[in-house]
Scaffold this motif. Structure first.
Motif, short mmCIF file in Angstrom:
data_model
loop_
_atom_site.label_atom_id
_atom_site.label_comp_id
_atom_site.label_asym_id
_atom_site.label_seq_id
_atom_site.Cartn_x
_atom_site.Cartn_y
_atom_site.Cartn_z
N THR A 676 1.24 36.12 -18.71
CA THR A 676 1.38 35.71 -20.10
C THR A 676 0.53 36.60 -21.00
OG1 THR A 676 -0.49 34.17 -20.12
CG2 THR A 676 1.62 33.32 -19.28
N ASN A 677 0.72 36.40 -22.31
CA ASN A 677 -0.07 37.20 -23.26
C ASN A 677 -1.52 36.73 -23.36
OD1 ASN A 677 0.30 34.79 -24.58
ND2 ASN A 677 1.29 35.67 -26.39
N LYS A 678 -1.88 35.71 -22.60
CA LYS A 678 -3.26 35.23 -22.59
C LYS A 678 -4.08 35.83 -21.46
CE LYS A 678 -1.85 32.26 -25.74
NZ LYS A 678 -0.40 32.46 -25.62
N ALA A 679 -3.41 36.50 -20.55
CA ALA A 679 -4.07 36.91 -19.30
C ALA A 679 -5.27 37.80 -19.52
CB ALA A 679 -3.05 37.62 -18.40
N ASN A 680 -5.23 38.67 -20.50
CA ASN A 680 -6.30 39.65 -20.69
C ASN A 680 -7.32 39.25 -21.76
OD1 ASN A 680 -5.60 41.59 -18.71
ND2 ASN A 680 -3.88 42.22 -20.00
N ALA A 695 -4.15 28.35 -34.17
CA ALA A 695 -5.12 27.28 -34.44
C ALA A 695 -4.84 26.04 -33.61
CB ALA A 695 -5.14 26.94 -35.92
N TRP A 696 -3.57 25.59 -33.61
CA TRP A 696 -3.20 24.40 -32.85
C TRP A 696 -1.69 24.32 -32.76
CZ3 TRP A 696 -1.56 19.15 -34.58
CH2 TRP A 696 -1.06 19.16 -35.90
N ILE A 697 -1.21 23.43 -31.95
CA ILE A 697 0.23 23.22 -31.80
C ILE A 697 0.48 21.72 -31.92
CG2 ILE A 697 2.24 23.44 -30.29
CD1 ILE A 697 0.82 25.79 -28.93
N ILE A 743 3.30 20.97 -22.30
CA ILE A 743 2.18 21.34 -23.17
C ILE A 743 1.56 22.65 -22.70
CG2 ILE A 743 -0.16 20.68 -23.87
CD1 ILE A 743 0.83 17.78 -23.94
N TRP A 744 1.31 22.75 -21.40
CA TRP A 744 0.70 23.97 -20.88
C TRP A 744 1.62 25.19 -21.09
CZ3 TRP A 744 -4.17 23.90 -20.55
CH2 TRP A 744 -4.86 22.75 -20.14
N ARG A 745 2.91 24.96 -20.90
CA ARG A 745 3.85 26.06 -21.11
C ARG A 745 3.85 26.53 -22.55
NH1 ARG A 745 7.95 23.64 -19.60
NH2 ARG A 745 9.05 23.30 -21.57
N SER A 750 2.57 30.64 -26.39
CA SER A 750 2.41 30.73 -27.85
C SER A 750 2.10 32.16 -28.26
CB SER A 750 1.30 29.80 -28.32
OG SER A 750 0.06 30.18 -27.76
N GLN A 751 2.48 32.50 -29.47
CA GLN A 751 2.26 33.85 -29.99
C GLN A 751 0.79 34.06 -30.34
OE1 GLN A 751 4.65 36.39 -30.37
NE2 GLN A 751 5.78 34.95 -29.05
#
Length: 970
Positions: A676-680, A695-697, A743-745, A750-751
């Motif tokens: 995912t784009n969070k990995a790094n 900020a939030w979802i 939720i985790w997905r 998320s961008q």
């Protein structure tokens, strides 16, 4: 000009000052004596009794004696400081020569005005402490209060060596049985009085400590030889004389070694006063008799006769003659007949006048108002000194089973019983701040043995029972107020379970409890002593006292087990840590305004400094219906304060265990999201909100049924739990079991924002929670509970408190009319956290101000609390230091915003190193290491609706926090 005595009540004696101002001592004394008649000289050697109670006939008689005899002084007794000050003014105006105004104030003005003035600890209590500077401070404060009420002579300290447990008159008035300890304590007290321009007077010469007779009622006999007297009774007097004690009071004692004449009080013995006190011991100051109306004199001598004999013995001041008229006649006759020579009379009058000069009685200035007198004689500084003495005096005479310190608080069943009280006392109330205790009490009026048996039955299954003995006696003849039923009960209970016994009375009573494994002596029943004892047992105060007397062979003088504080947070007066209680009271006004404006229905405020809670109050109600007032034990939804007091400290703990490094990337600890784009993303960037996260979802929004007016969709919710609907949102609303995966997905898909500029994000702490789970097997609630909340003894810090606490102990957060359609009370307010069963890294924690303060104090202490190191100091320093790309954020922790172009988040007066967090529901929790300050504000500003932002618009949180900084005393 010489320094003036400032008495709020006096009016300048203009003619006196005009005649005698700016003369040397010798010139001044000579000028007075040259103008005096013989009768006036005789008047100077008398100090008469006066009360400041409303008694016109008594006041009239005092004025008569002043007018007729020009007496040298007045000794005041019962009344009030305010009335005494006023009467002092009246009486002084009548006298051609300023009078010495005395008081028997061994433990301060409260000894004579117990309802109107503070009473300091008794001398026996003071004998247990090791801090002589503290005793000096007490003496100086007592002197200051004496001056305010017009007193310039305090008949203190008593330097009697109390080595007779049956002594009926000295006992608690002595510093103890060790002559060296008595002398050291007496000197510190004397020096304090002296530095407040009040004359100290050592008493009762040659030593009233070893007697079982009260000289108020008869003549005691001291049978010891001279060697014994020199080594014990006389030793403190000799030390005080060498240190310049200005006055000594002679006692009504029979000491055959010094004067073998039958029934001859030492007060009336020239062998004692002239030969011993003056010639042998070198005393050159003012010699006062003890009260001449006492039976130790009057039983064997007639009025007038005794006064002449006392003067001939070498005393300078005849204190409280039994009959002033008879005494004056007898003295005049003795002088006229030559029995008392003119030289002898002049010698004492000169000493009296020299003493008055030394006390600055040659100047008396005007103060027009008495309105602050009562406040001044009950000063905050006096209360601080008093509390500190009780703390330092606490003496642990037995800890043979190592019960103290209590390193662990939770996981035990506690009980307490107070023997001698009729209700919950201060000691028990303070215990409640640390542990859950079942309280009992047993009045002395109830002498039914069956009642004691019932208490044993109720308490024997407890893991630890705190027993206190109260309503005690100072007298050995009364067994110090301990009866056999109490002794039998305590021993029986100790045979059934572990007992900590606290004695709020005479240390001699310890002899009855030699087989009790843990015995603490607190010496007095004062509420401050009770408070100190409870805090010491709970590990918030060092135990350092030593027995000033021998209680038994097992507990000799000097016994005292030292127990260092465990650094648990304690409780103190604001002034004890350099804060002004008057300034802190402004918090009350701001909170009243807050509630009036309906910024929140209720709140809690706590202020701690130097590891001491100094302000802790609850305000308002749970709701605007005002059905239930907020209590200090009530818990609030902490909202985003969860980020630091659950997630961040857990990450810090994992780092200390070498399981986590904030410089690592997410993929290292959540490998399942490595594509995912969070990995790094680097954790420390994410925790500082500079990682580009959204900020939030609003996860809940898509679970609403638009066709049913945005009610929770039946596709996602049920009112009762099942395998398919197992995620508890509220006790009456359950989310589909598989929805947390959604939720985790959504979080990991998320961008990211295009830049990594600072933007506050809840998502960072969802991810932190998942990291904690992957590393430890626990979600943040379990991890924090195991590693922090339970071992720290926190009973009200938890997620989903509805499971454990009574509903009345939980402050509701909102009347949700947009999703849950109910009052949110005991489950998390945050929607995303609620959809994860109330547990998330960004929200879900509940607590009260006290326990939030404890957690902040632990971090402020460098990770140490209660004798345990929870976090490494270097880890604390790293996380609470600003991220290099932020003007506001540390690692996880919020800090003071330094960018002047951004909104300030906390008080502008806080230091740049302050750290903590705000909470959406209306909270602010910050620690400031520059001032060792903790500030906690908890509210439910979101009730009944989260759209109410009056709290923020009016800046109530930073305004209230600013008051704390204003309260800092330079």
């Amino acid at each position: 000009m010489r320094r003036s005595i400032i008495l709020t009540c006096w009016i300048s004696i203009a003619s006196f000052i005009t005649t005698h101002a700016q003369l040397t001592k010798s010139e001044w004394v000579d000028s007075i004596m040259n103008e005096m008649t013989t009768a006036e000289k005789i008047g100077q050697i008398f100090m008469i009794r006066a009360f400041s109670k409303e008694d016109p006939s008594h006041i009239k008689d005092v004025k008569r004696q002043i007018k007729d005899y020009q007496v040298g002084g007045i000794c005041f007794f019962q009344g009030s400081p305010l009335k005494q000050a006023a009467l002092t003014q009246e009486y002084q105006e009548m006298s051609d020569v300023p009078m010495m105004i005395g008081i028997d104030g061994e433990w301060g003005l409260g000894m004579r005005f117990p309802k109107d003035a503070i009473s300091f600890p008794k001398q026996l209590t003071i004998g247990a402490i090791n801090d002589h500077q503290l005793i000096y401070r007490m003496g100086k404060e007592i002197g200051r209060q004496c001056q305010l009420s017009g007193v310039n002579v305090n008949f203190a300290p008593a330097v009697d060596v109390n080595n007779n447990p049956l002594n009926p008159v000295i006992n608690i008035r002595s510093f103890g049985e060790d002559p060296f300890n008595v002398a050291a304590k007496a000197y510190a007290y004397m020096k304090g009085l002296e530095d407040s321009d009040v004359m100290a007077c050592a008493k009762h010469f040659p030593g009233h400590g070893d007697t079982d007779v009260d000289s108020h009622h008869d003549l005691p006999i001291i049978p010891h030889d001279r060697a014994r007297l020199d080594s014990i009774e006389l030793f403190p007097f000799q030390m005080m004389i060498r240190q310049g004690i200005p006055a000594v009071m002679t006692a009504h004692l029979s000491v055959p070694t010094l004067d073998s004449r039958e029934n001859r009080p030492t007060t009336l013995s020239s062998y004692v006063v002239e030969d011993l006190l003056r010639d042998d011991m070198g005393f050159e100051g003012l010699a006062f008799t003890d009260a001449m109306e006492m039976k130790g004199v009057t039983k064997y001598y007639n009025p007038g006769e005794a006064d002449v004999e006392a003067f001939l013995a070498g005393n300078d001041v005849i204190l409280l003659p039994e009959n002033m008229d008879a005494a004056m006649r007898a003295m005049k006759e003795a002088v006229a007949s030559g029995i008392i020579s003119t030289e002898r009379l002049d010698r004492s009058v000169r000493r009296v006048l020299e003493a008055k000069y030394d006390m600055n009685l040659d100047e008396v200035i005007t103060r027009a108002s008495q309105e602050n007198l009562m406040t001044e004689v009950n000063s905050k500084e006096a209360a601080v000194i008093k509390a500190k003495i009780y703390e330092r005096a606490l003496t642990l005479v037995d800890n043979s089973e190592g019960t103290l310190p209590l390193t662990s608080l939770l996981g035990r069943e506690y009980g307490s019983i107070s023997l001698g009280s009729t209700g919950i006392n201060t000691f028990q109330q303070r215990l409640d701040d640390y542990i859950d205790v079942s309280h009992y009490h047993q009045s002395k009026n109830n002498t039914n043995p069956t009642t004691y048996d019932e208490h044993v039955t109720s308490l024997k299954d407890k893991d630890l029972v705190f027993v206190t003995i109260q309503d005690m006696s100072r007298y050995g003849s009364k067994n110090y107020g301990v009866d056999q039923l109490q002794i039998n009960f305590i021993k029986q209970l100790a045979s059934e379970t572990k007992v900590i016994l606290s004695i709020f009375g005479s240390p001699y009573a310890a002899k009855y409890f030699e087989d009790i494994a843990t015995v603490l002596i607190a010496y007095e029943e004062d509420e401050m002593a009770q408070d100190a004892a409870a805090q010491a047992i709970m590990g918030a105060i060092d135990i350092t006292g030593k027995l000033p007397v021998t209680a038994s062979d097992r507990y000799p003088v000097g016994t005292g087990v030292k127990i260092p504080s465990l650094n648990r947070i304690g409780f103190a007066l604001p002034e004890a840590v350099g804060l002004s209680s008057d300034t802190l009271s402004r918090i009350d006004d701001l909170v009243d305004e807050l509630i009036q404006l309906k910024a929140a229905p209720g709140c809690q405020v706590l202020v701690a400094k130097d590891n001491k809670v100094v302000y802790h109050r609850s305000f308002g109600h749970h709701t605007y219906n005002e059905d239930l007032a907020v209590d200090n034990d009530d818990v609030f939804d902490l909202a985003s304060v969860t980020k630091v007091l659950a997630s961040t400290i857990s990450a810090m703990h994992l780092q200390d265990a070498d399981q986590f490094n904030p410089k690592d990337r997410i993929r290292q600890y959540i490998p399942e999201e490595d594509t995912t784009n969070k990995a790094n993303i680097v954790y420390e960037d994410m925790l500082a909100h500079v990682a580009g996260l959204a900020a939030w979802i609003p996860f809940y929004a898509e679970t609403l049924d638009v066709e049913l007016d945005n009610q929770p969709s039946t596709s996602y919710y049920r009112e009762t739990p099942s395998d398919s609907f197992g995620v508890m949102v509220t006790p009456s609303l359950y989310l589909r079991t598989d929805y947390p995966d959604t939720i985790w997905r959504k979080i990991f898909s998320s961008q990211l924002r295009e830049t990594n500029e600072y933007r506050y994000s809840d998502l960072a702490f969802y991810i932190t929670n998942k990291t904690i789970n992957n590393l430890s097997g626990y979600w943040v609630d379990g991890y924090a509970e195991i590693n922090f909340y339970n071992p720290m003894g926190l009973r009200r810090t938890m997620f989903n408190p509805y499971r454990i606490l009574d509903q009345d102990d939980i402050v509701p957060t909102e009347h949700d009319q947009y999703w849950r359609n109910q009052i949110v009370d005991g489950t998390v307010h945050d929607m995303g956290a609620a959809m994860l069963g109330g547990v998330s890294g960004h929200a879900g924690l509940f607590s009260n101000a006290r326990e939030v303060g404890v957690l902040l104090q632990m971090v402020l202490n460098g990770g140490q609390y209660g004798g345990r190191q929870y976090l490494k100091p270097e880890t604390v320093e790293y996380y609470t230091r600003r991220h290099w790309r932020s003007t506001r954020r540390g690692i996880g922790w919020d800090m003071k915003e330094l960018d002047p172009d951004r909104t300030l988040n906390i008080s502008e007066k806080a230091s740049r190193h302050a750290f903590g967090h705000l909470g959406f529901t209306g909270n602010s929790a910050f620690a400031d290491p520059d001032h060792d300050l903790v500030f906690v504000f908890l509210s439910n500003r979101t009730f009944p609706t989260m759209k109410n932002n009056t709290l923020g618009k009016e800046d109530f949180r930073p305004r209230i926090q600013s008051v704390v900084y204003d309260a800092l005393i330079p």
